[in-house]
Scaffold this active site. Structure first.
Site, short mmCIF file in Angstrom:
data_model
loop_
_atom_site.label_atom_id
_atom_site.label_comp_id
_atom_site.label_asym_id
_atom_site.label_seq_id
_atom_site.Cartn_x
_atom_site.Cartn_y
_atom_site.Cartn_z
N GLY A 160 1.64 9.13 -24.89
CA GLY A 160 2.00 9.53 -26.24
C GLY A 160 2.83 8.46 -26.91
NE ARG A 161 7.60 11.69 -29.55
CZ ARG A 161 8.64 11.58 -28.74
NH1 ARG A 161 9.10 10.39 -28.42
NH2 ARG A 161 9.20 12.65 -28.21
CG PHE A 162 6.58 9.27 -24.15
CD1 PHE A 162 6.13 8.86 -22.90
CD2 PHE A 162 6.08 10.44 -24.67
CE1 PHE A 162 5.21 9.61 -22.20
CE2 PHE A 162 5.16 11.19 -23.96
CZ PHE A 162 4.72 10.78 -22.73
N GLY A 163 5.15 6.42 -24.32
CA GLY A 163 4.60 5.52 -23.32
C GLY A 163 3.49 6.22 -22.54
CD GLN A 164 -0.40 4.03 -20.42
OE1 GLN A 164 -0.18 3.42 -19.37
NE2 GLN A 164 -1.51 3.84 -21.14
CB VAL A 165 2.72 10.51 -17.60
CG1 VAL A 165 3.14 11.23 -16.32
CG2 VAL A 165 3.66 10.87 -18.73
CG LEU A 187 -0.83 11.70 -13.98
CD1 LEU A 187 0.37 12.39 -13.34
CD2 LEU A 187 -2.12 12.15 -13.32
CG ASP A 210 6.96 17.52 -29.86
OD1 ASP A 210 6.18 17.86 -30.77
OD2 ASP A 210 6.78 16.51 -29.15
CE LYS A 263 8.31 11.32 -21.35
NZ LYS A 263 8.94 12.53 -21.93
#
Length: 795
Positions: A500-505, A497, A612, A520
């Site tokens: 970003g910088r954190f990973g994927q959804v 979905l 953010d 997430k």
């Protein structure tokens, strides 16, 4: 000499007030410090309570796991032992007693429910009784159910035998009625006697495939009316003859062989006679060969059309009394349609009767006779615009206008289903002999008005300004679990979905309920990353707003965290800005911006900074709607008064000047981002975007921006004022979220919508609610009136 005395080297002696002000400031500073300490204690206490709740939740989870293990071990022990020991059976007795008590309680509850249901049924029965009594006491109900007409005698319950006996006792010949279509025509007794004396010849005309018997069948009567109408269409428009006396009367005495039937030979013979003469006069221009001359027909038609109708027409009654009070016998007629044309009309007596292209027995087509010698003038055509024209306006000056309501006519649209349309109060010229003429004859004014109204309705766009839907689950305080996510959820690894910088959804589904959710997955490398994820979970546990994404569950593993959140499928707000198929208007931007401000206002009320905010972190609930939800609280921080918070992260083009300068951040930092988002929604451009990140940050620090002349052309000054009061370098000069919601640009949405030829959905719902309320009000008034009518009325 320096101008300062030795006693007061600093020159502060005469200035006593500044010293006093300094003391006041010191006192105020102490009070602020005390207040800050209290707020810090409250925040720490809140954090301690949250941690304790998490510990309690974890303890409950462990207790639940232990109970499951205990039950599993007990089941294994029971399976291993062949028979239950007596001690186990004795231990199970209290449980059985509790079950029995529960069953008794449920039985009592069901009994109470049945009693309530019985009371409800009794109340409904009383209501039905009241309605029945009201209906019985109503004159309209008597008129509908019993067929009685004011000023007349008799009802639908009267049989043909009784009516015939009453007519014989009275000794007066009644005016007969053709009961197949509910049509009644009054004729003078002189005409009746003359027609009885004359010797009417039997004529035959091909073209009407009907056989008339004297048995009563309602479906066959409707087929006969449709077949006779087909015979009328052969004559062409404007040439349908007037109904003469012979058409509207029947023989006086019944047949001796069948006591309940009457012959129709005289009436049908008269119809065939008139129409045959008309057809012959049209075909060769020769003289008609009827049993009476044209002058007689004209005189007879004039008497029929101008004769007074003593009583108004009632419903379709097969037997009605004449004005003298005599009963009229009911005439049962069975009409059977044949496939082969050219057959003869036969009565039960066996004598052939000539068929004619005439109006059906269930339909009488009327016309007015102007002064002159023409016996059958053409039917005047009219549109629906002159529907109120009376018969007196179309009748010639030499003839007496028809009094009373006109005869009932059968609508051509209802012939196929065998229904009868009563058109009382309509002039006879309104009857069209051709079925297709009804809609074609309507005036152009109504059509044009309908087109204009439909075009205006199609031009109005409806905007859904309703609030975003809440999450499909209740708000919950989530504790991070160290179990596998696959035990309760199915994660679709191939369906991404976002990221970003954190990973994927990824999209996921709860196994037990089938609820669609979003997973997430956050990669963690060190302790600081884990603390950031836990901070995000703690912040989301405190958020419960329709414009903020909701947390459903959380899982922890060695190298990642998985946050299960609410799922929305509308895509990012950034797509609405960049996609060419979306054309955002200023009113659309108002709806989006207002919801963003509502979500930020809720965050700031709970002392939370998002830090953010950008279009990528705002999701739309649907592909075309205007409802949004703010996501990604990974960089969010709790704002603590008197604590100087500095951050050095975020997307460059949305950073506030204090973030770039590494200064203290607070609530106005988020409002700067709201201003940038609004600018982008209005213009599709970024106000501070440069070729490089360094150039972008330089523009932000200098607050170098302006309204593009091309993109902001045509936008309201209120929108420009809204953006200008947010993109201010000084933090204290920016509007807060509360002030934004009160700004003129985000207020008075109905007025803005009406000015843009747009209708808000909230307005439609309000109008619908008002209409329903008005309808309920009228319904209650009518109900009250009907209740009052149950009282006996004066005769």
């Amino acid at each position: 000499m320096s101008g300062v005395s030795e006693e007061d080297p600093e020159g502060l002696a005469p200035q006593g007030l500044p010293a006093l002000g300094g003391a006041c400031l010191a006192t105020m500073d102490k009070k602020l410090n005390v207040l800050t300490e209290k707020v810090d204690r409250l925040l720490h206490f809140q954090e301690d309570v949250t941690e304790k709740l998490q510990c309690v939740c974890q303890g409950m989870d462990h207790l639940e796991q232990d109970l499951h293990r205990l039950e599993a071990s007990r089941e294994l022990s029971l399976a291993g032992s062949g028979s239950t020991p007596p001690t186990t059976a004795q231990a199970a007795w209290p449980e059985v007693l509790e079950l029995v008590r529960a069953v008794r309680q449920e039985g009592a509850q069901h009994g109470a429910r049945l009693e309530a249901l019985f009371k409800m049924v009794v109340a409904v029965d009383r209501a039905i009784t009241l309605v029945g009594s009201t209906f019985q006491n109503s004159k309209v109900a008597d008129f509908i159910m019993q067929g009685t007409v004011p000023g007349r005698k008799g009802s639908l319950a009267d049989g043909p035998e009784e009516n015939k006996e009453q007519a014989e006792v009275a000794g007066v010949k009644p005016n007969h009625v053709l009961t197949t279509g509910g049509v009644q025509a009054d004729a003078s007794r002189t005409l009746w006697e003359e027609s009885q004396k004359e010797d009417i010849p039997v004529r035959t005309v091909e073209g009407l495939p009907l056989i008339i018997n004297t048995s009563l069948k309602g479906a066959d009567l409707t087929q006969a009316g449709a077949s006779l109408r087909q015979g009328v269409e052969v004559l062409g428009p404007g040439q349908v003859p007037l109904p003469t006396e012979a058409e509207s009367r029947l023989p006086e005495t019944a047949s001796e062989n069948t006591g309940a039937t009457l012959e129709l030979s005289v009436a049908i013979d008269r119809i065939s006679e008139v129409l045959t003469s008309l057809k012959m006069s049209q075909g060769g221009g020769q003289e008609t060969s009827s049993s009476k001359p044209d002058c007689w027909l004209s005189e007879e038609a004039m008497r029929l059309s101008s004769g007074p109708l003593p009583q108004p027409l009632g419903p379709l009654t097969p037997d009605s009394d004449i004005h003298s009070g005599d009963a009229l016998p009911r005439i049962p007629i069975n009409m059977q349609e044949m496939a082969t044309p050219g057959e003869l009309l036969e009565t039960q007596s066996g004598s052939p009767i000539g068929s004619a292209e005439a109006p059906g027995l269930g339909t009488v087509l009327e016309d007015q006779i102007p002064k002159g010698a023409r016996p059958f003038p053409p039917l005047p055509k009219r549109s629906s615009n002159n529907g109120g024209m009376s018969a007196e306006e179309e009748i010639g000056s030499g003839a007496e206008p028809m009094r009373g309501p006109s005869l009932a006519t059968r609508d051509w649209r209802d012939e196929t289903v065998g229904t009868t349309d009563l058109q009382q109060g309509i002039d006879p010229g309104a009857v069209s002999p051709e079925p297709g003429k009804d809609h074609a004859a309507q005036g152009p004014g109504r059509t044009e008005a309908g087109r204009l109204s439909s075009a205006a309705e199609a031009a109005i766009v409806v905007l859904d300004d309703s609030a975003a839907p809440p999450a499909p689950f209740e708000h919950r305080v989530v504790s991070i679990k160290d179990t596998l996510i696959s035990a309760g959820y199915t994660v679709s690894q191939h369906e991404v979905l976002g990221g970003g910088r954190f990973g994927q959804v990824h999209r996921c589904t709860e196994r037990s309920t089938g609820l669609a959710l979003a997973a997430k997955i956050i990669k963690v490398k060190n302790v600081k990353d884990r603390e950031d994820v836990k901070n995000e979970v703690n912040i989301m546990n405190q958020l419960s707003h329709v414009n903020l994404i909701q947390l459903y569950d959380a899982f922890e593993s060695k190298s990642s965290f998985t946050l299960i959140m609410e799922y929305v499928d509308g895509g990012e707000l950034f797509d609405r800005i960049t996609d060419e198929k979306y054309h955002l208007t200023e009113l659309d931007v108002v709806l989006f911006t207002r919801q963003i401000c509502e979500g930020v206002h809720y965050l700031h009320q709970h002392y939370i900074l998002h830090l953010d905010l950008k279009p990528e972190n705002i999701l739309c609930v649907s592909q075309t709607g205007h409802q949004i939800k703010i996501i990604d609280f990974g960089l969010a921080r709790r704002y603590k008064p008197r604590e100087k918070l500095k951050v050095n992260f975020g997307t460059p083009e949305f950073l506030a000047p204090e973030v770039v300068n590494y200064e203290f951040v607070s609530f106005p930092t988020d409002m700067w981002s709201v201003g940038v988002i609004t600018y982008m929604l209005l213009s599709g451009l970024s106000p501070f975007l440069g070729e490089t990140d360094a150039e972008t940050m330089n523009f932000i620090v200098n607050c170098s921006w302006d309204f593009d002349a091309d993109t902001f052309k045509g936008l309201s000054e209120e929108a420009k004022d809204f953006v200008s009061r947010l993109l201010v370098k000084e933090k204290s000069c920016r509007m807060s979220a509360t002030q934004c919601l009160k700004h003129e640009w985000l207020s008075h949405l109905p007025a803005k919508a009406s000015g843009s030829n747009v209708r808000l959905r909230s307005q439609q719902l309000l109008q619908k609610y008002m209409a329903q309320s008005k309808w309920k009000k009228h319904f209650h008034v009518v109900t009250a009136v009907n209740r009052l009518r149950k009282f006996p009325t004066c005769p």
